[in-house]
Design a protein around this motif. Sequence first.
Motif, PDB file in Angstrom:
ATOM      1  N   LYS A  72     -47.329  49.434   9.032  1.00  0.00           N
ATOM      2  CA  LYS A  72     -46.655  48.985   7.813  1.00  0.00           C
ATOM      3  C   LYS A  72     -45.699  47.833   8.098  1.00  0.00           C
ATOM      4  N   LEU A  73     -44.980  47.909   9.228  1.00  0.00           N
ATOM      5  CA  LEU A  73     -44.052  46.848   9.598  1.00  0.00           C
ATOM      6  C   LEU A  73     -44.804  45.550   9.875  1.00  0.00           C
ATOM      7  N   LEU A  74     -45.896  45.644  10.617  1.00  0.00           N
ATOM      8  CA  LEU A  74     -46.677  44.453  10.943  1.00  0.00           C
ATOM      9  C   LEU A  74     -47.270  43.835   9.683  1.00  0.00           C
ATOM     10  N   GLU A  75     -47.783  44.662   8.802  1.00  0.00           N
ATOM     11  CA  GLU A  75     -48.352  44.155   7.557  1.00  0.00           C
ATOM     12  C   GLU A  75     -47.286  43.446   6.720  1.00  0.00           C
ATOM     13  N   LYS A  76     -46.089  44.011   6.676  1.00  0.00           N
ATOM     14  CA  LYS A  76     -45.001  43.392   5.902  1.00  0.00           C
ATOM     15  C   LYS A  76     -44.615  42.036   6.495  1.00  0.00           C
ATOM     16  N   LEU A  77     -44.499  41.969   7.819  1.00  0.00           N
ATOM     17  CA  LEU A  77     -44.129  40.713   8.472  1.00  0.00           C
ATOM     18  C   LEU A  77     -45.185  39.637   8.246  1.00  0.00           C
ATOM     19  N   LEU A  78     -46.440  40.029   8.299  1.00  0.00           N
ATOM     20  CA  LEU A  78     -47.521  39.064   8.089  1.00  0.00           C
ATOM     21  C   LEU A  78     -47.519  38.538   6.658  1.00  0.00           C
ATOM     22  N   ARG A  79     -47.276  39.411   5.709  1.00  0.00           N
ATOM     23  CA  ARG A  79     -47.259  38.984   4.307  1.00  0.00           C
ATOM     24  C   ARG A  79     -46.047  38.105   4.014  1.00  0.00           C
ATOM     25  N   ILE A  80     -44.924  38.377   4.663  1.00  0.00           N
ATOM     26  CA  ILE A  80     -43.764  37.499   4.510  1.00  0.00           C
ATOM     27  C   ILE A  80     -44.084  36.107   5.042  1.00  0.00           C
ATOM     28  N   LEU A  82     -53.312  39.120  29.587  1.00  0.00           N
ATOM     29  CA  LEU A  82     -53.432  37.664  29.488  1.00  0.00           C
ATOM     30  C   LEU A  82     -54.607  37.157  30.311  1.00  0.00           C
ATOM     31  N   GLU A  83     -54.838  37.766  31.474  1.00  0.00           N
ATOM     32  CA  GLU A  83     -55.982  37.378  32.304  1.00  0.00           C
ATOM     33  C   GLU A  83     -57.303  37.698  31.616  1.00  0.00           C
ATOM     34  N   GLU A  84     -57.314  38.763  30.824  1.00  0.00           N
ATOM     35  CA  GLU A  84     -58.544  39.174  30.143  1.00  0.00           C
ATOM     36  C   GLU A  84     -58.837  38.301  28.926  1.00  0.00           C
ATOM     37  N   GLY A  85     -57.856  37.503  28.485  1.00  0.00           N
ATOM     38  CA  GLY A  85     -58.115  36.578  27.381  1.00  0.00           C
ATOM     39  C   GLY A  85     -57.209  36.730  26.178  1.00  0.00           C
ATOM     40  N   ALA A  86     -56.176  37.576  26.262  1.00  0.00           N
ATOM     41  CA  ALA A  86     -55.243  37.714  25.139  1.00  0.00           C
ATOM     42  C   ALA A  86     -54.437  36.426  24.965  1.00  0.00           C
ATOM     43  N   GLU A  87     -54.217  36.029  23.716  1.00  0.00           N
ATOM     44  CA  GLU A  87     -53.448  34.815  23.433  1.00  0.00           C
ATOM     45  C   GLU A  87     -51.949  35.044  23.635  1.00  0.00           C
ATOM     46  N   GLU A  88     -51.484  36.222  23.245  1.00  0.00           N
ATOM     47  CA  GLU A  88     -50.062  36.544  23.351  1.00  0.00           C
ATOM     48  C   GLU A  88     -49.913  38.026  23.699  1.00  0.00           C
ATOM     49  N   PHE A  89     -48.766  38.357  24.285  1.00  0.00           N
ATOM     50  CA  PHE A  89     -48.386  39.751  24.514  1.00  0.00           C
ATOM     51  C   PHE A  89     -46.985  39.904  23.942  1.00  0.00           C
ATOM     52  N   LEU A  90     -46.884  40.628  22.818  1.00  0.00           N
ATOM     53  CA  LEU A  90     -45.620  40.755  22.096  1.00  0.00           C
ATOM     54  C   LEU A  90     -45.018  42.139  22.325  1.00  0.00           C
ATOM     55  N   LEU A  91     -43.686  42.154  22.439  1.00  0.00           N
ATOM     56  CA  LEU A  91     -42.969  43.408  22.646  1.00  0.00           C
ATOM     57  C   LEU A  91     -42.485  43.969  21.317  1.00  0.00           C
ATOM     58  N   LYS A  92     -42.646  45.263  21.144  1.00  0.00           N
ATOM     59  CA  LYS A  92     -42.172  45.960  19.952  1.00  0.00           C
ATOM     60  C   LYS A  92     -40.707  46.311  20.117  1.00  0.00           C
ATOM     61  N   PRO A  93     -39.973  46.446  19.005  1.00  0.00           N
ATOM     62  CA  PRO A  93     -40.410  46.210  17.620  1.00  0.00           C
ATOM     63  C   PRO A  93     -40.548  44.710  17.330  1.00  0.00           C
ATOM     64  N   LEU A  94     -41.577  44.371  16.575  1.00  0.00           N
ATOM     65  CA  LEU A  94     -41.839  42.972  16.270  1.00  0.00           C
ATOM     66  C   LEU A  94     -40.784  42.412  15.328  1.00  0.00           C
ATOM     67  N   GLN A  95     -40.527  41.119  15.498  1.00  0.00           N
ATOM     68  CA  GLN A  95     -39.619  40.397  14.628  1.00  0.00           C
ATOM     69  C   GLN A  95     -40.414  39.321  13.876  1.00  0.00           C
ATOM     70  N   LEU A  96     -39.812  38.788  12.833  1.00  0.00           N
ATOM     71  CA  LEU A  96     -40.469  37.739  12.062  1.00  0.00           C
ATOM     72  C   LEU A  96     -40.724  36.507  12.929  1.00  0.00           C
ATOM     73  N   SER A  97     -39.833  36.240  13.872  1.00  0.00           N
ATOM     74  CA  SER A  97     -40.019  35.098  14.773  1.00  0.00           C
ATOM     75  C   SER A  97     -41.254  35.274  15.650  1.00  0.00           C
ATOM     76  N   ASP A  98     -41.590  36.518  15.995  1.00  0.00           N
ATOM     77  CA  ASP A  98     -42.806  36.778  16.785  1.00  0.00           C
ATOM     78  C   ASP A  98     -44.050  36.416  15.987  1.00  0.00           C
ATOM     79  N   VAL A  99     -44.042  36.780  14.718  1.00  0.00           N
ATOM     80  CA  VAL A  99     -45.199  36.490  13.865  1.00  0.00           C
ATOM     81  C   VAL A  99     -45.324  34.990  13.635  1.00  0.00           C
ATOM     82  N   LYS A 100     -44.197  34.298  13.530  1.00  0.00           N
ATOM     83  CA  LYS A 100     -44.229  32.847  13.322  1.00  0.00           C
ATOM     84  C   LYS A 100     -44.908  32.139  14.495  1.00  0.00           C
TER      85      LYS A 100
END
Length: 232
Positions: free
Chosen positions: A31-39, A134-152
């Motif tokens: 729910k938090l991730l969905e809210k941040l993405l919609r913002i 990251l070696e396997e091909g991930a673009e980013e590795f984000l630490l929880k709890p996510l912030q709006l700046s992470d989504v940006k």
Amino acid sequence: MELKAADVAEVQQIQQHFHVLAVDDSLIDRKLLEKLLRISSCEAVTCVESGDKALRYLGLLDDLDKFSSSAASFSSPKLSHQQEVKVNLIMTDYCMPGMTGYDLLKRLKGSSWKDIPVVVMSSENEPSRIHMCLEEGAEEFLLKPLQLSDVKKLEPHLQRSLSRSSAEVKEEETVEIRNEIGITNSDAIDNENSTKEENNKNDNNNTFSKRKAANPEPSERRPKLKELQAAV
């Protein structure tokens, strides 16, 4: 440099076409991730609670016996399913029961979805885990709890993915048009080669004409030479 109002509106309109697939076993985190993405003006967000359901949504499940007939009908061949389901970014939690986020990442990078950017999230800051993803091909590795700046920070990945999808759509439309009028790829290549040959021929003719005009034939100078001899 500040963006004009028209440019800002265009960027927001493009962002509304972004489609993010979020994978997390925690309802609160989903729910938090969905809210941040919609913002962040990302209107299309699909949330699932496990790696298996993510694979089913993407049409990558091999064992269809685990699901009902309706679910089996939902899983279609990879290419045709990918044409129907457009996803620009996949975000997955690392620690999940059954299939971990790392397992899901490896599965995606070995499939027809390998070009779609994947972001891994975790509440544990373990350097070895981050390096492995990251070696396997991930673009980013984000630490929880996510912030709006992470989504940006994910917007460049979304834009590249959307541009790639637009190019694929244009290519598909070009192929469809060629098929409708009965032009194959070999015909298009032959037509292009013929055009190049005709252009080269015209260039050669123009070059020869210029040389001929710059260097007149010797016969044009002979009458003058005879007049000089007669005068002598």
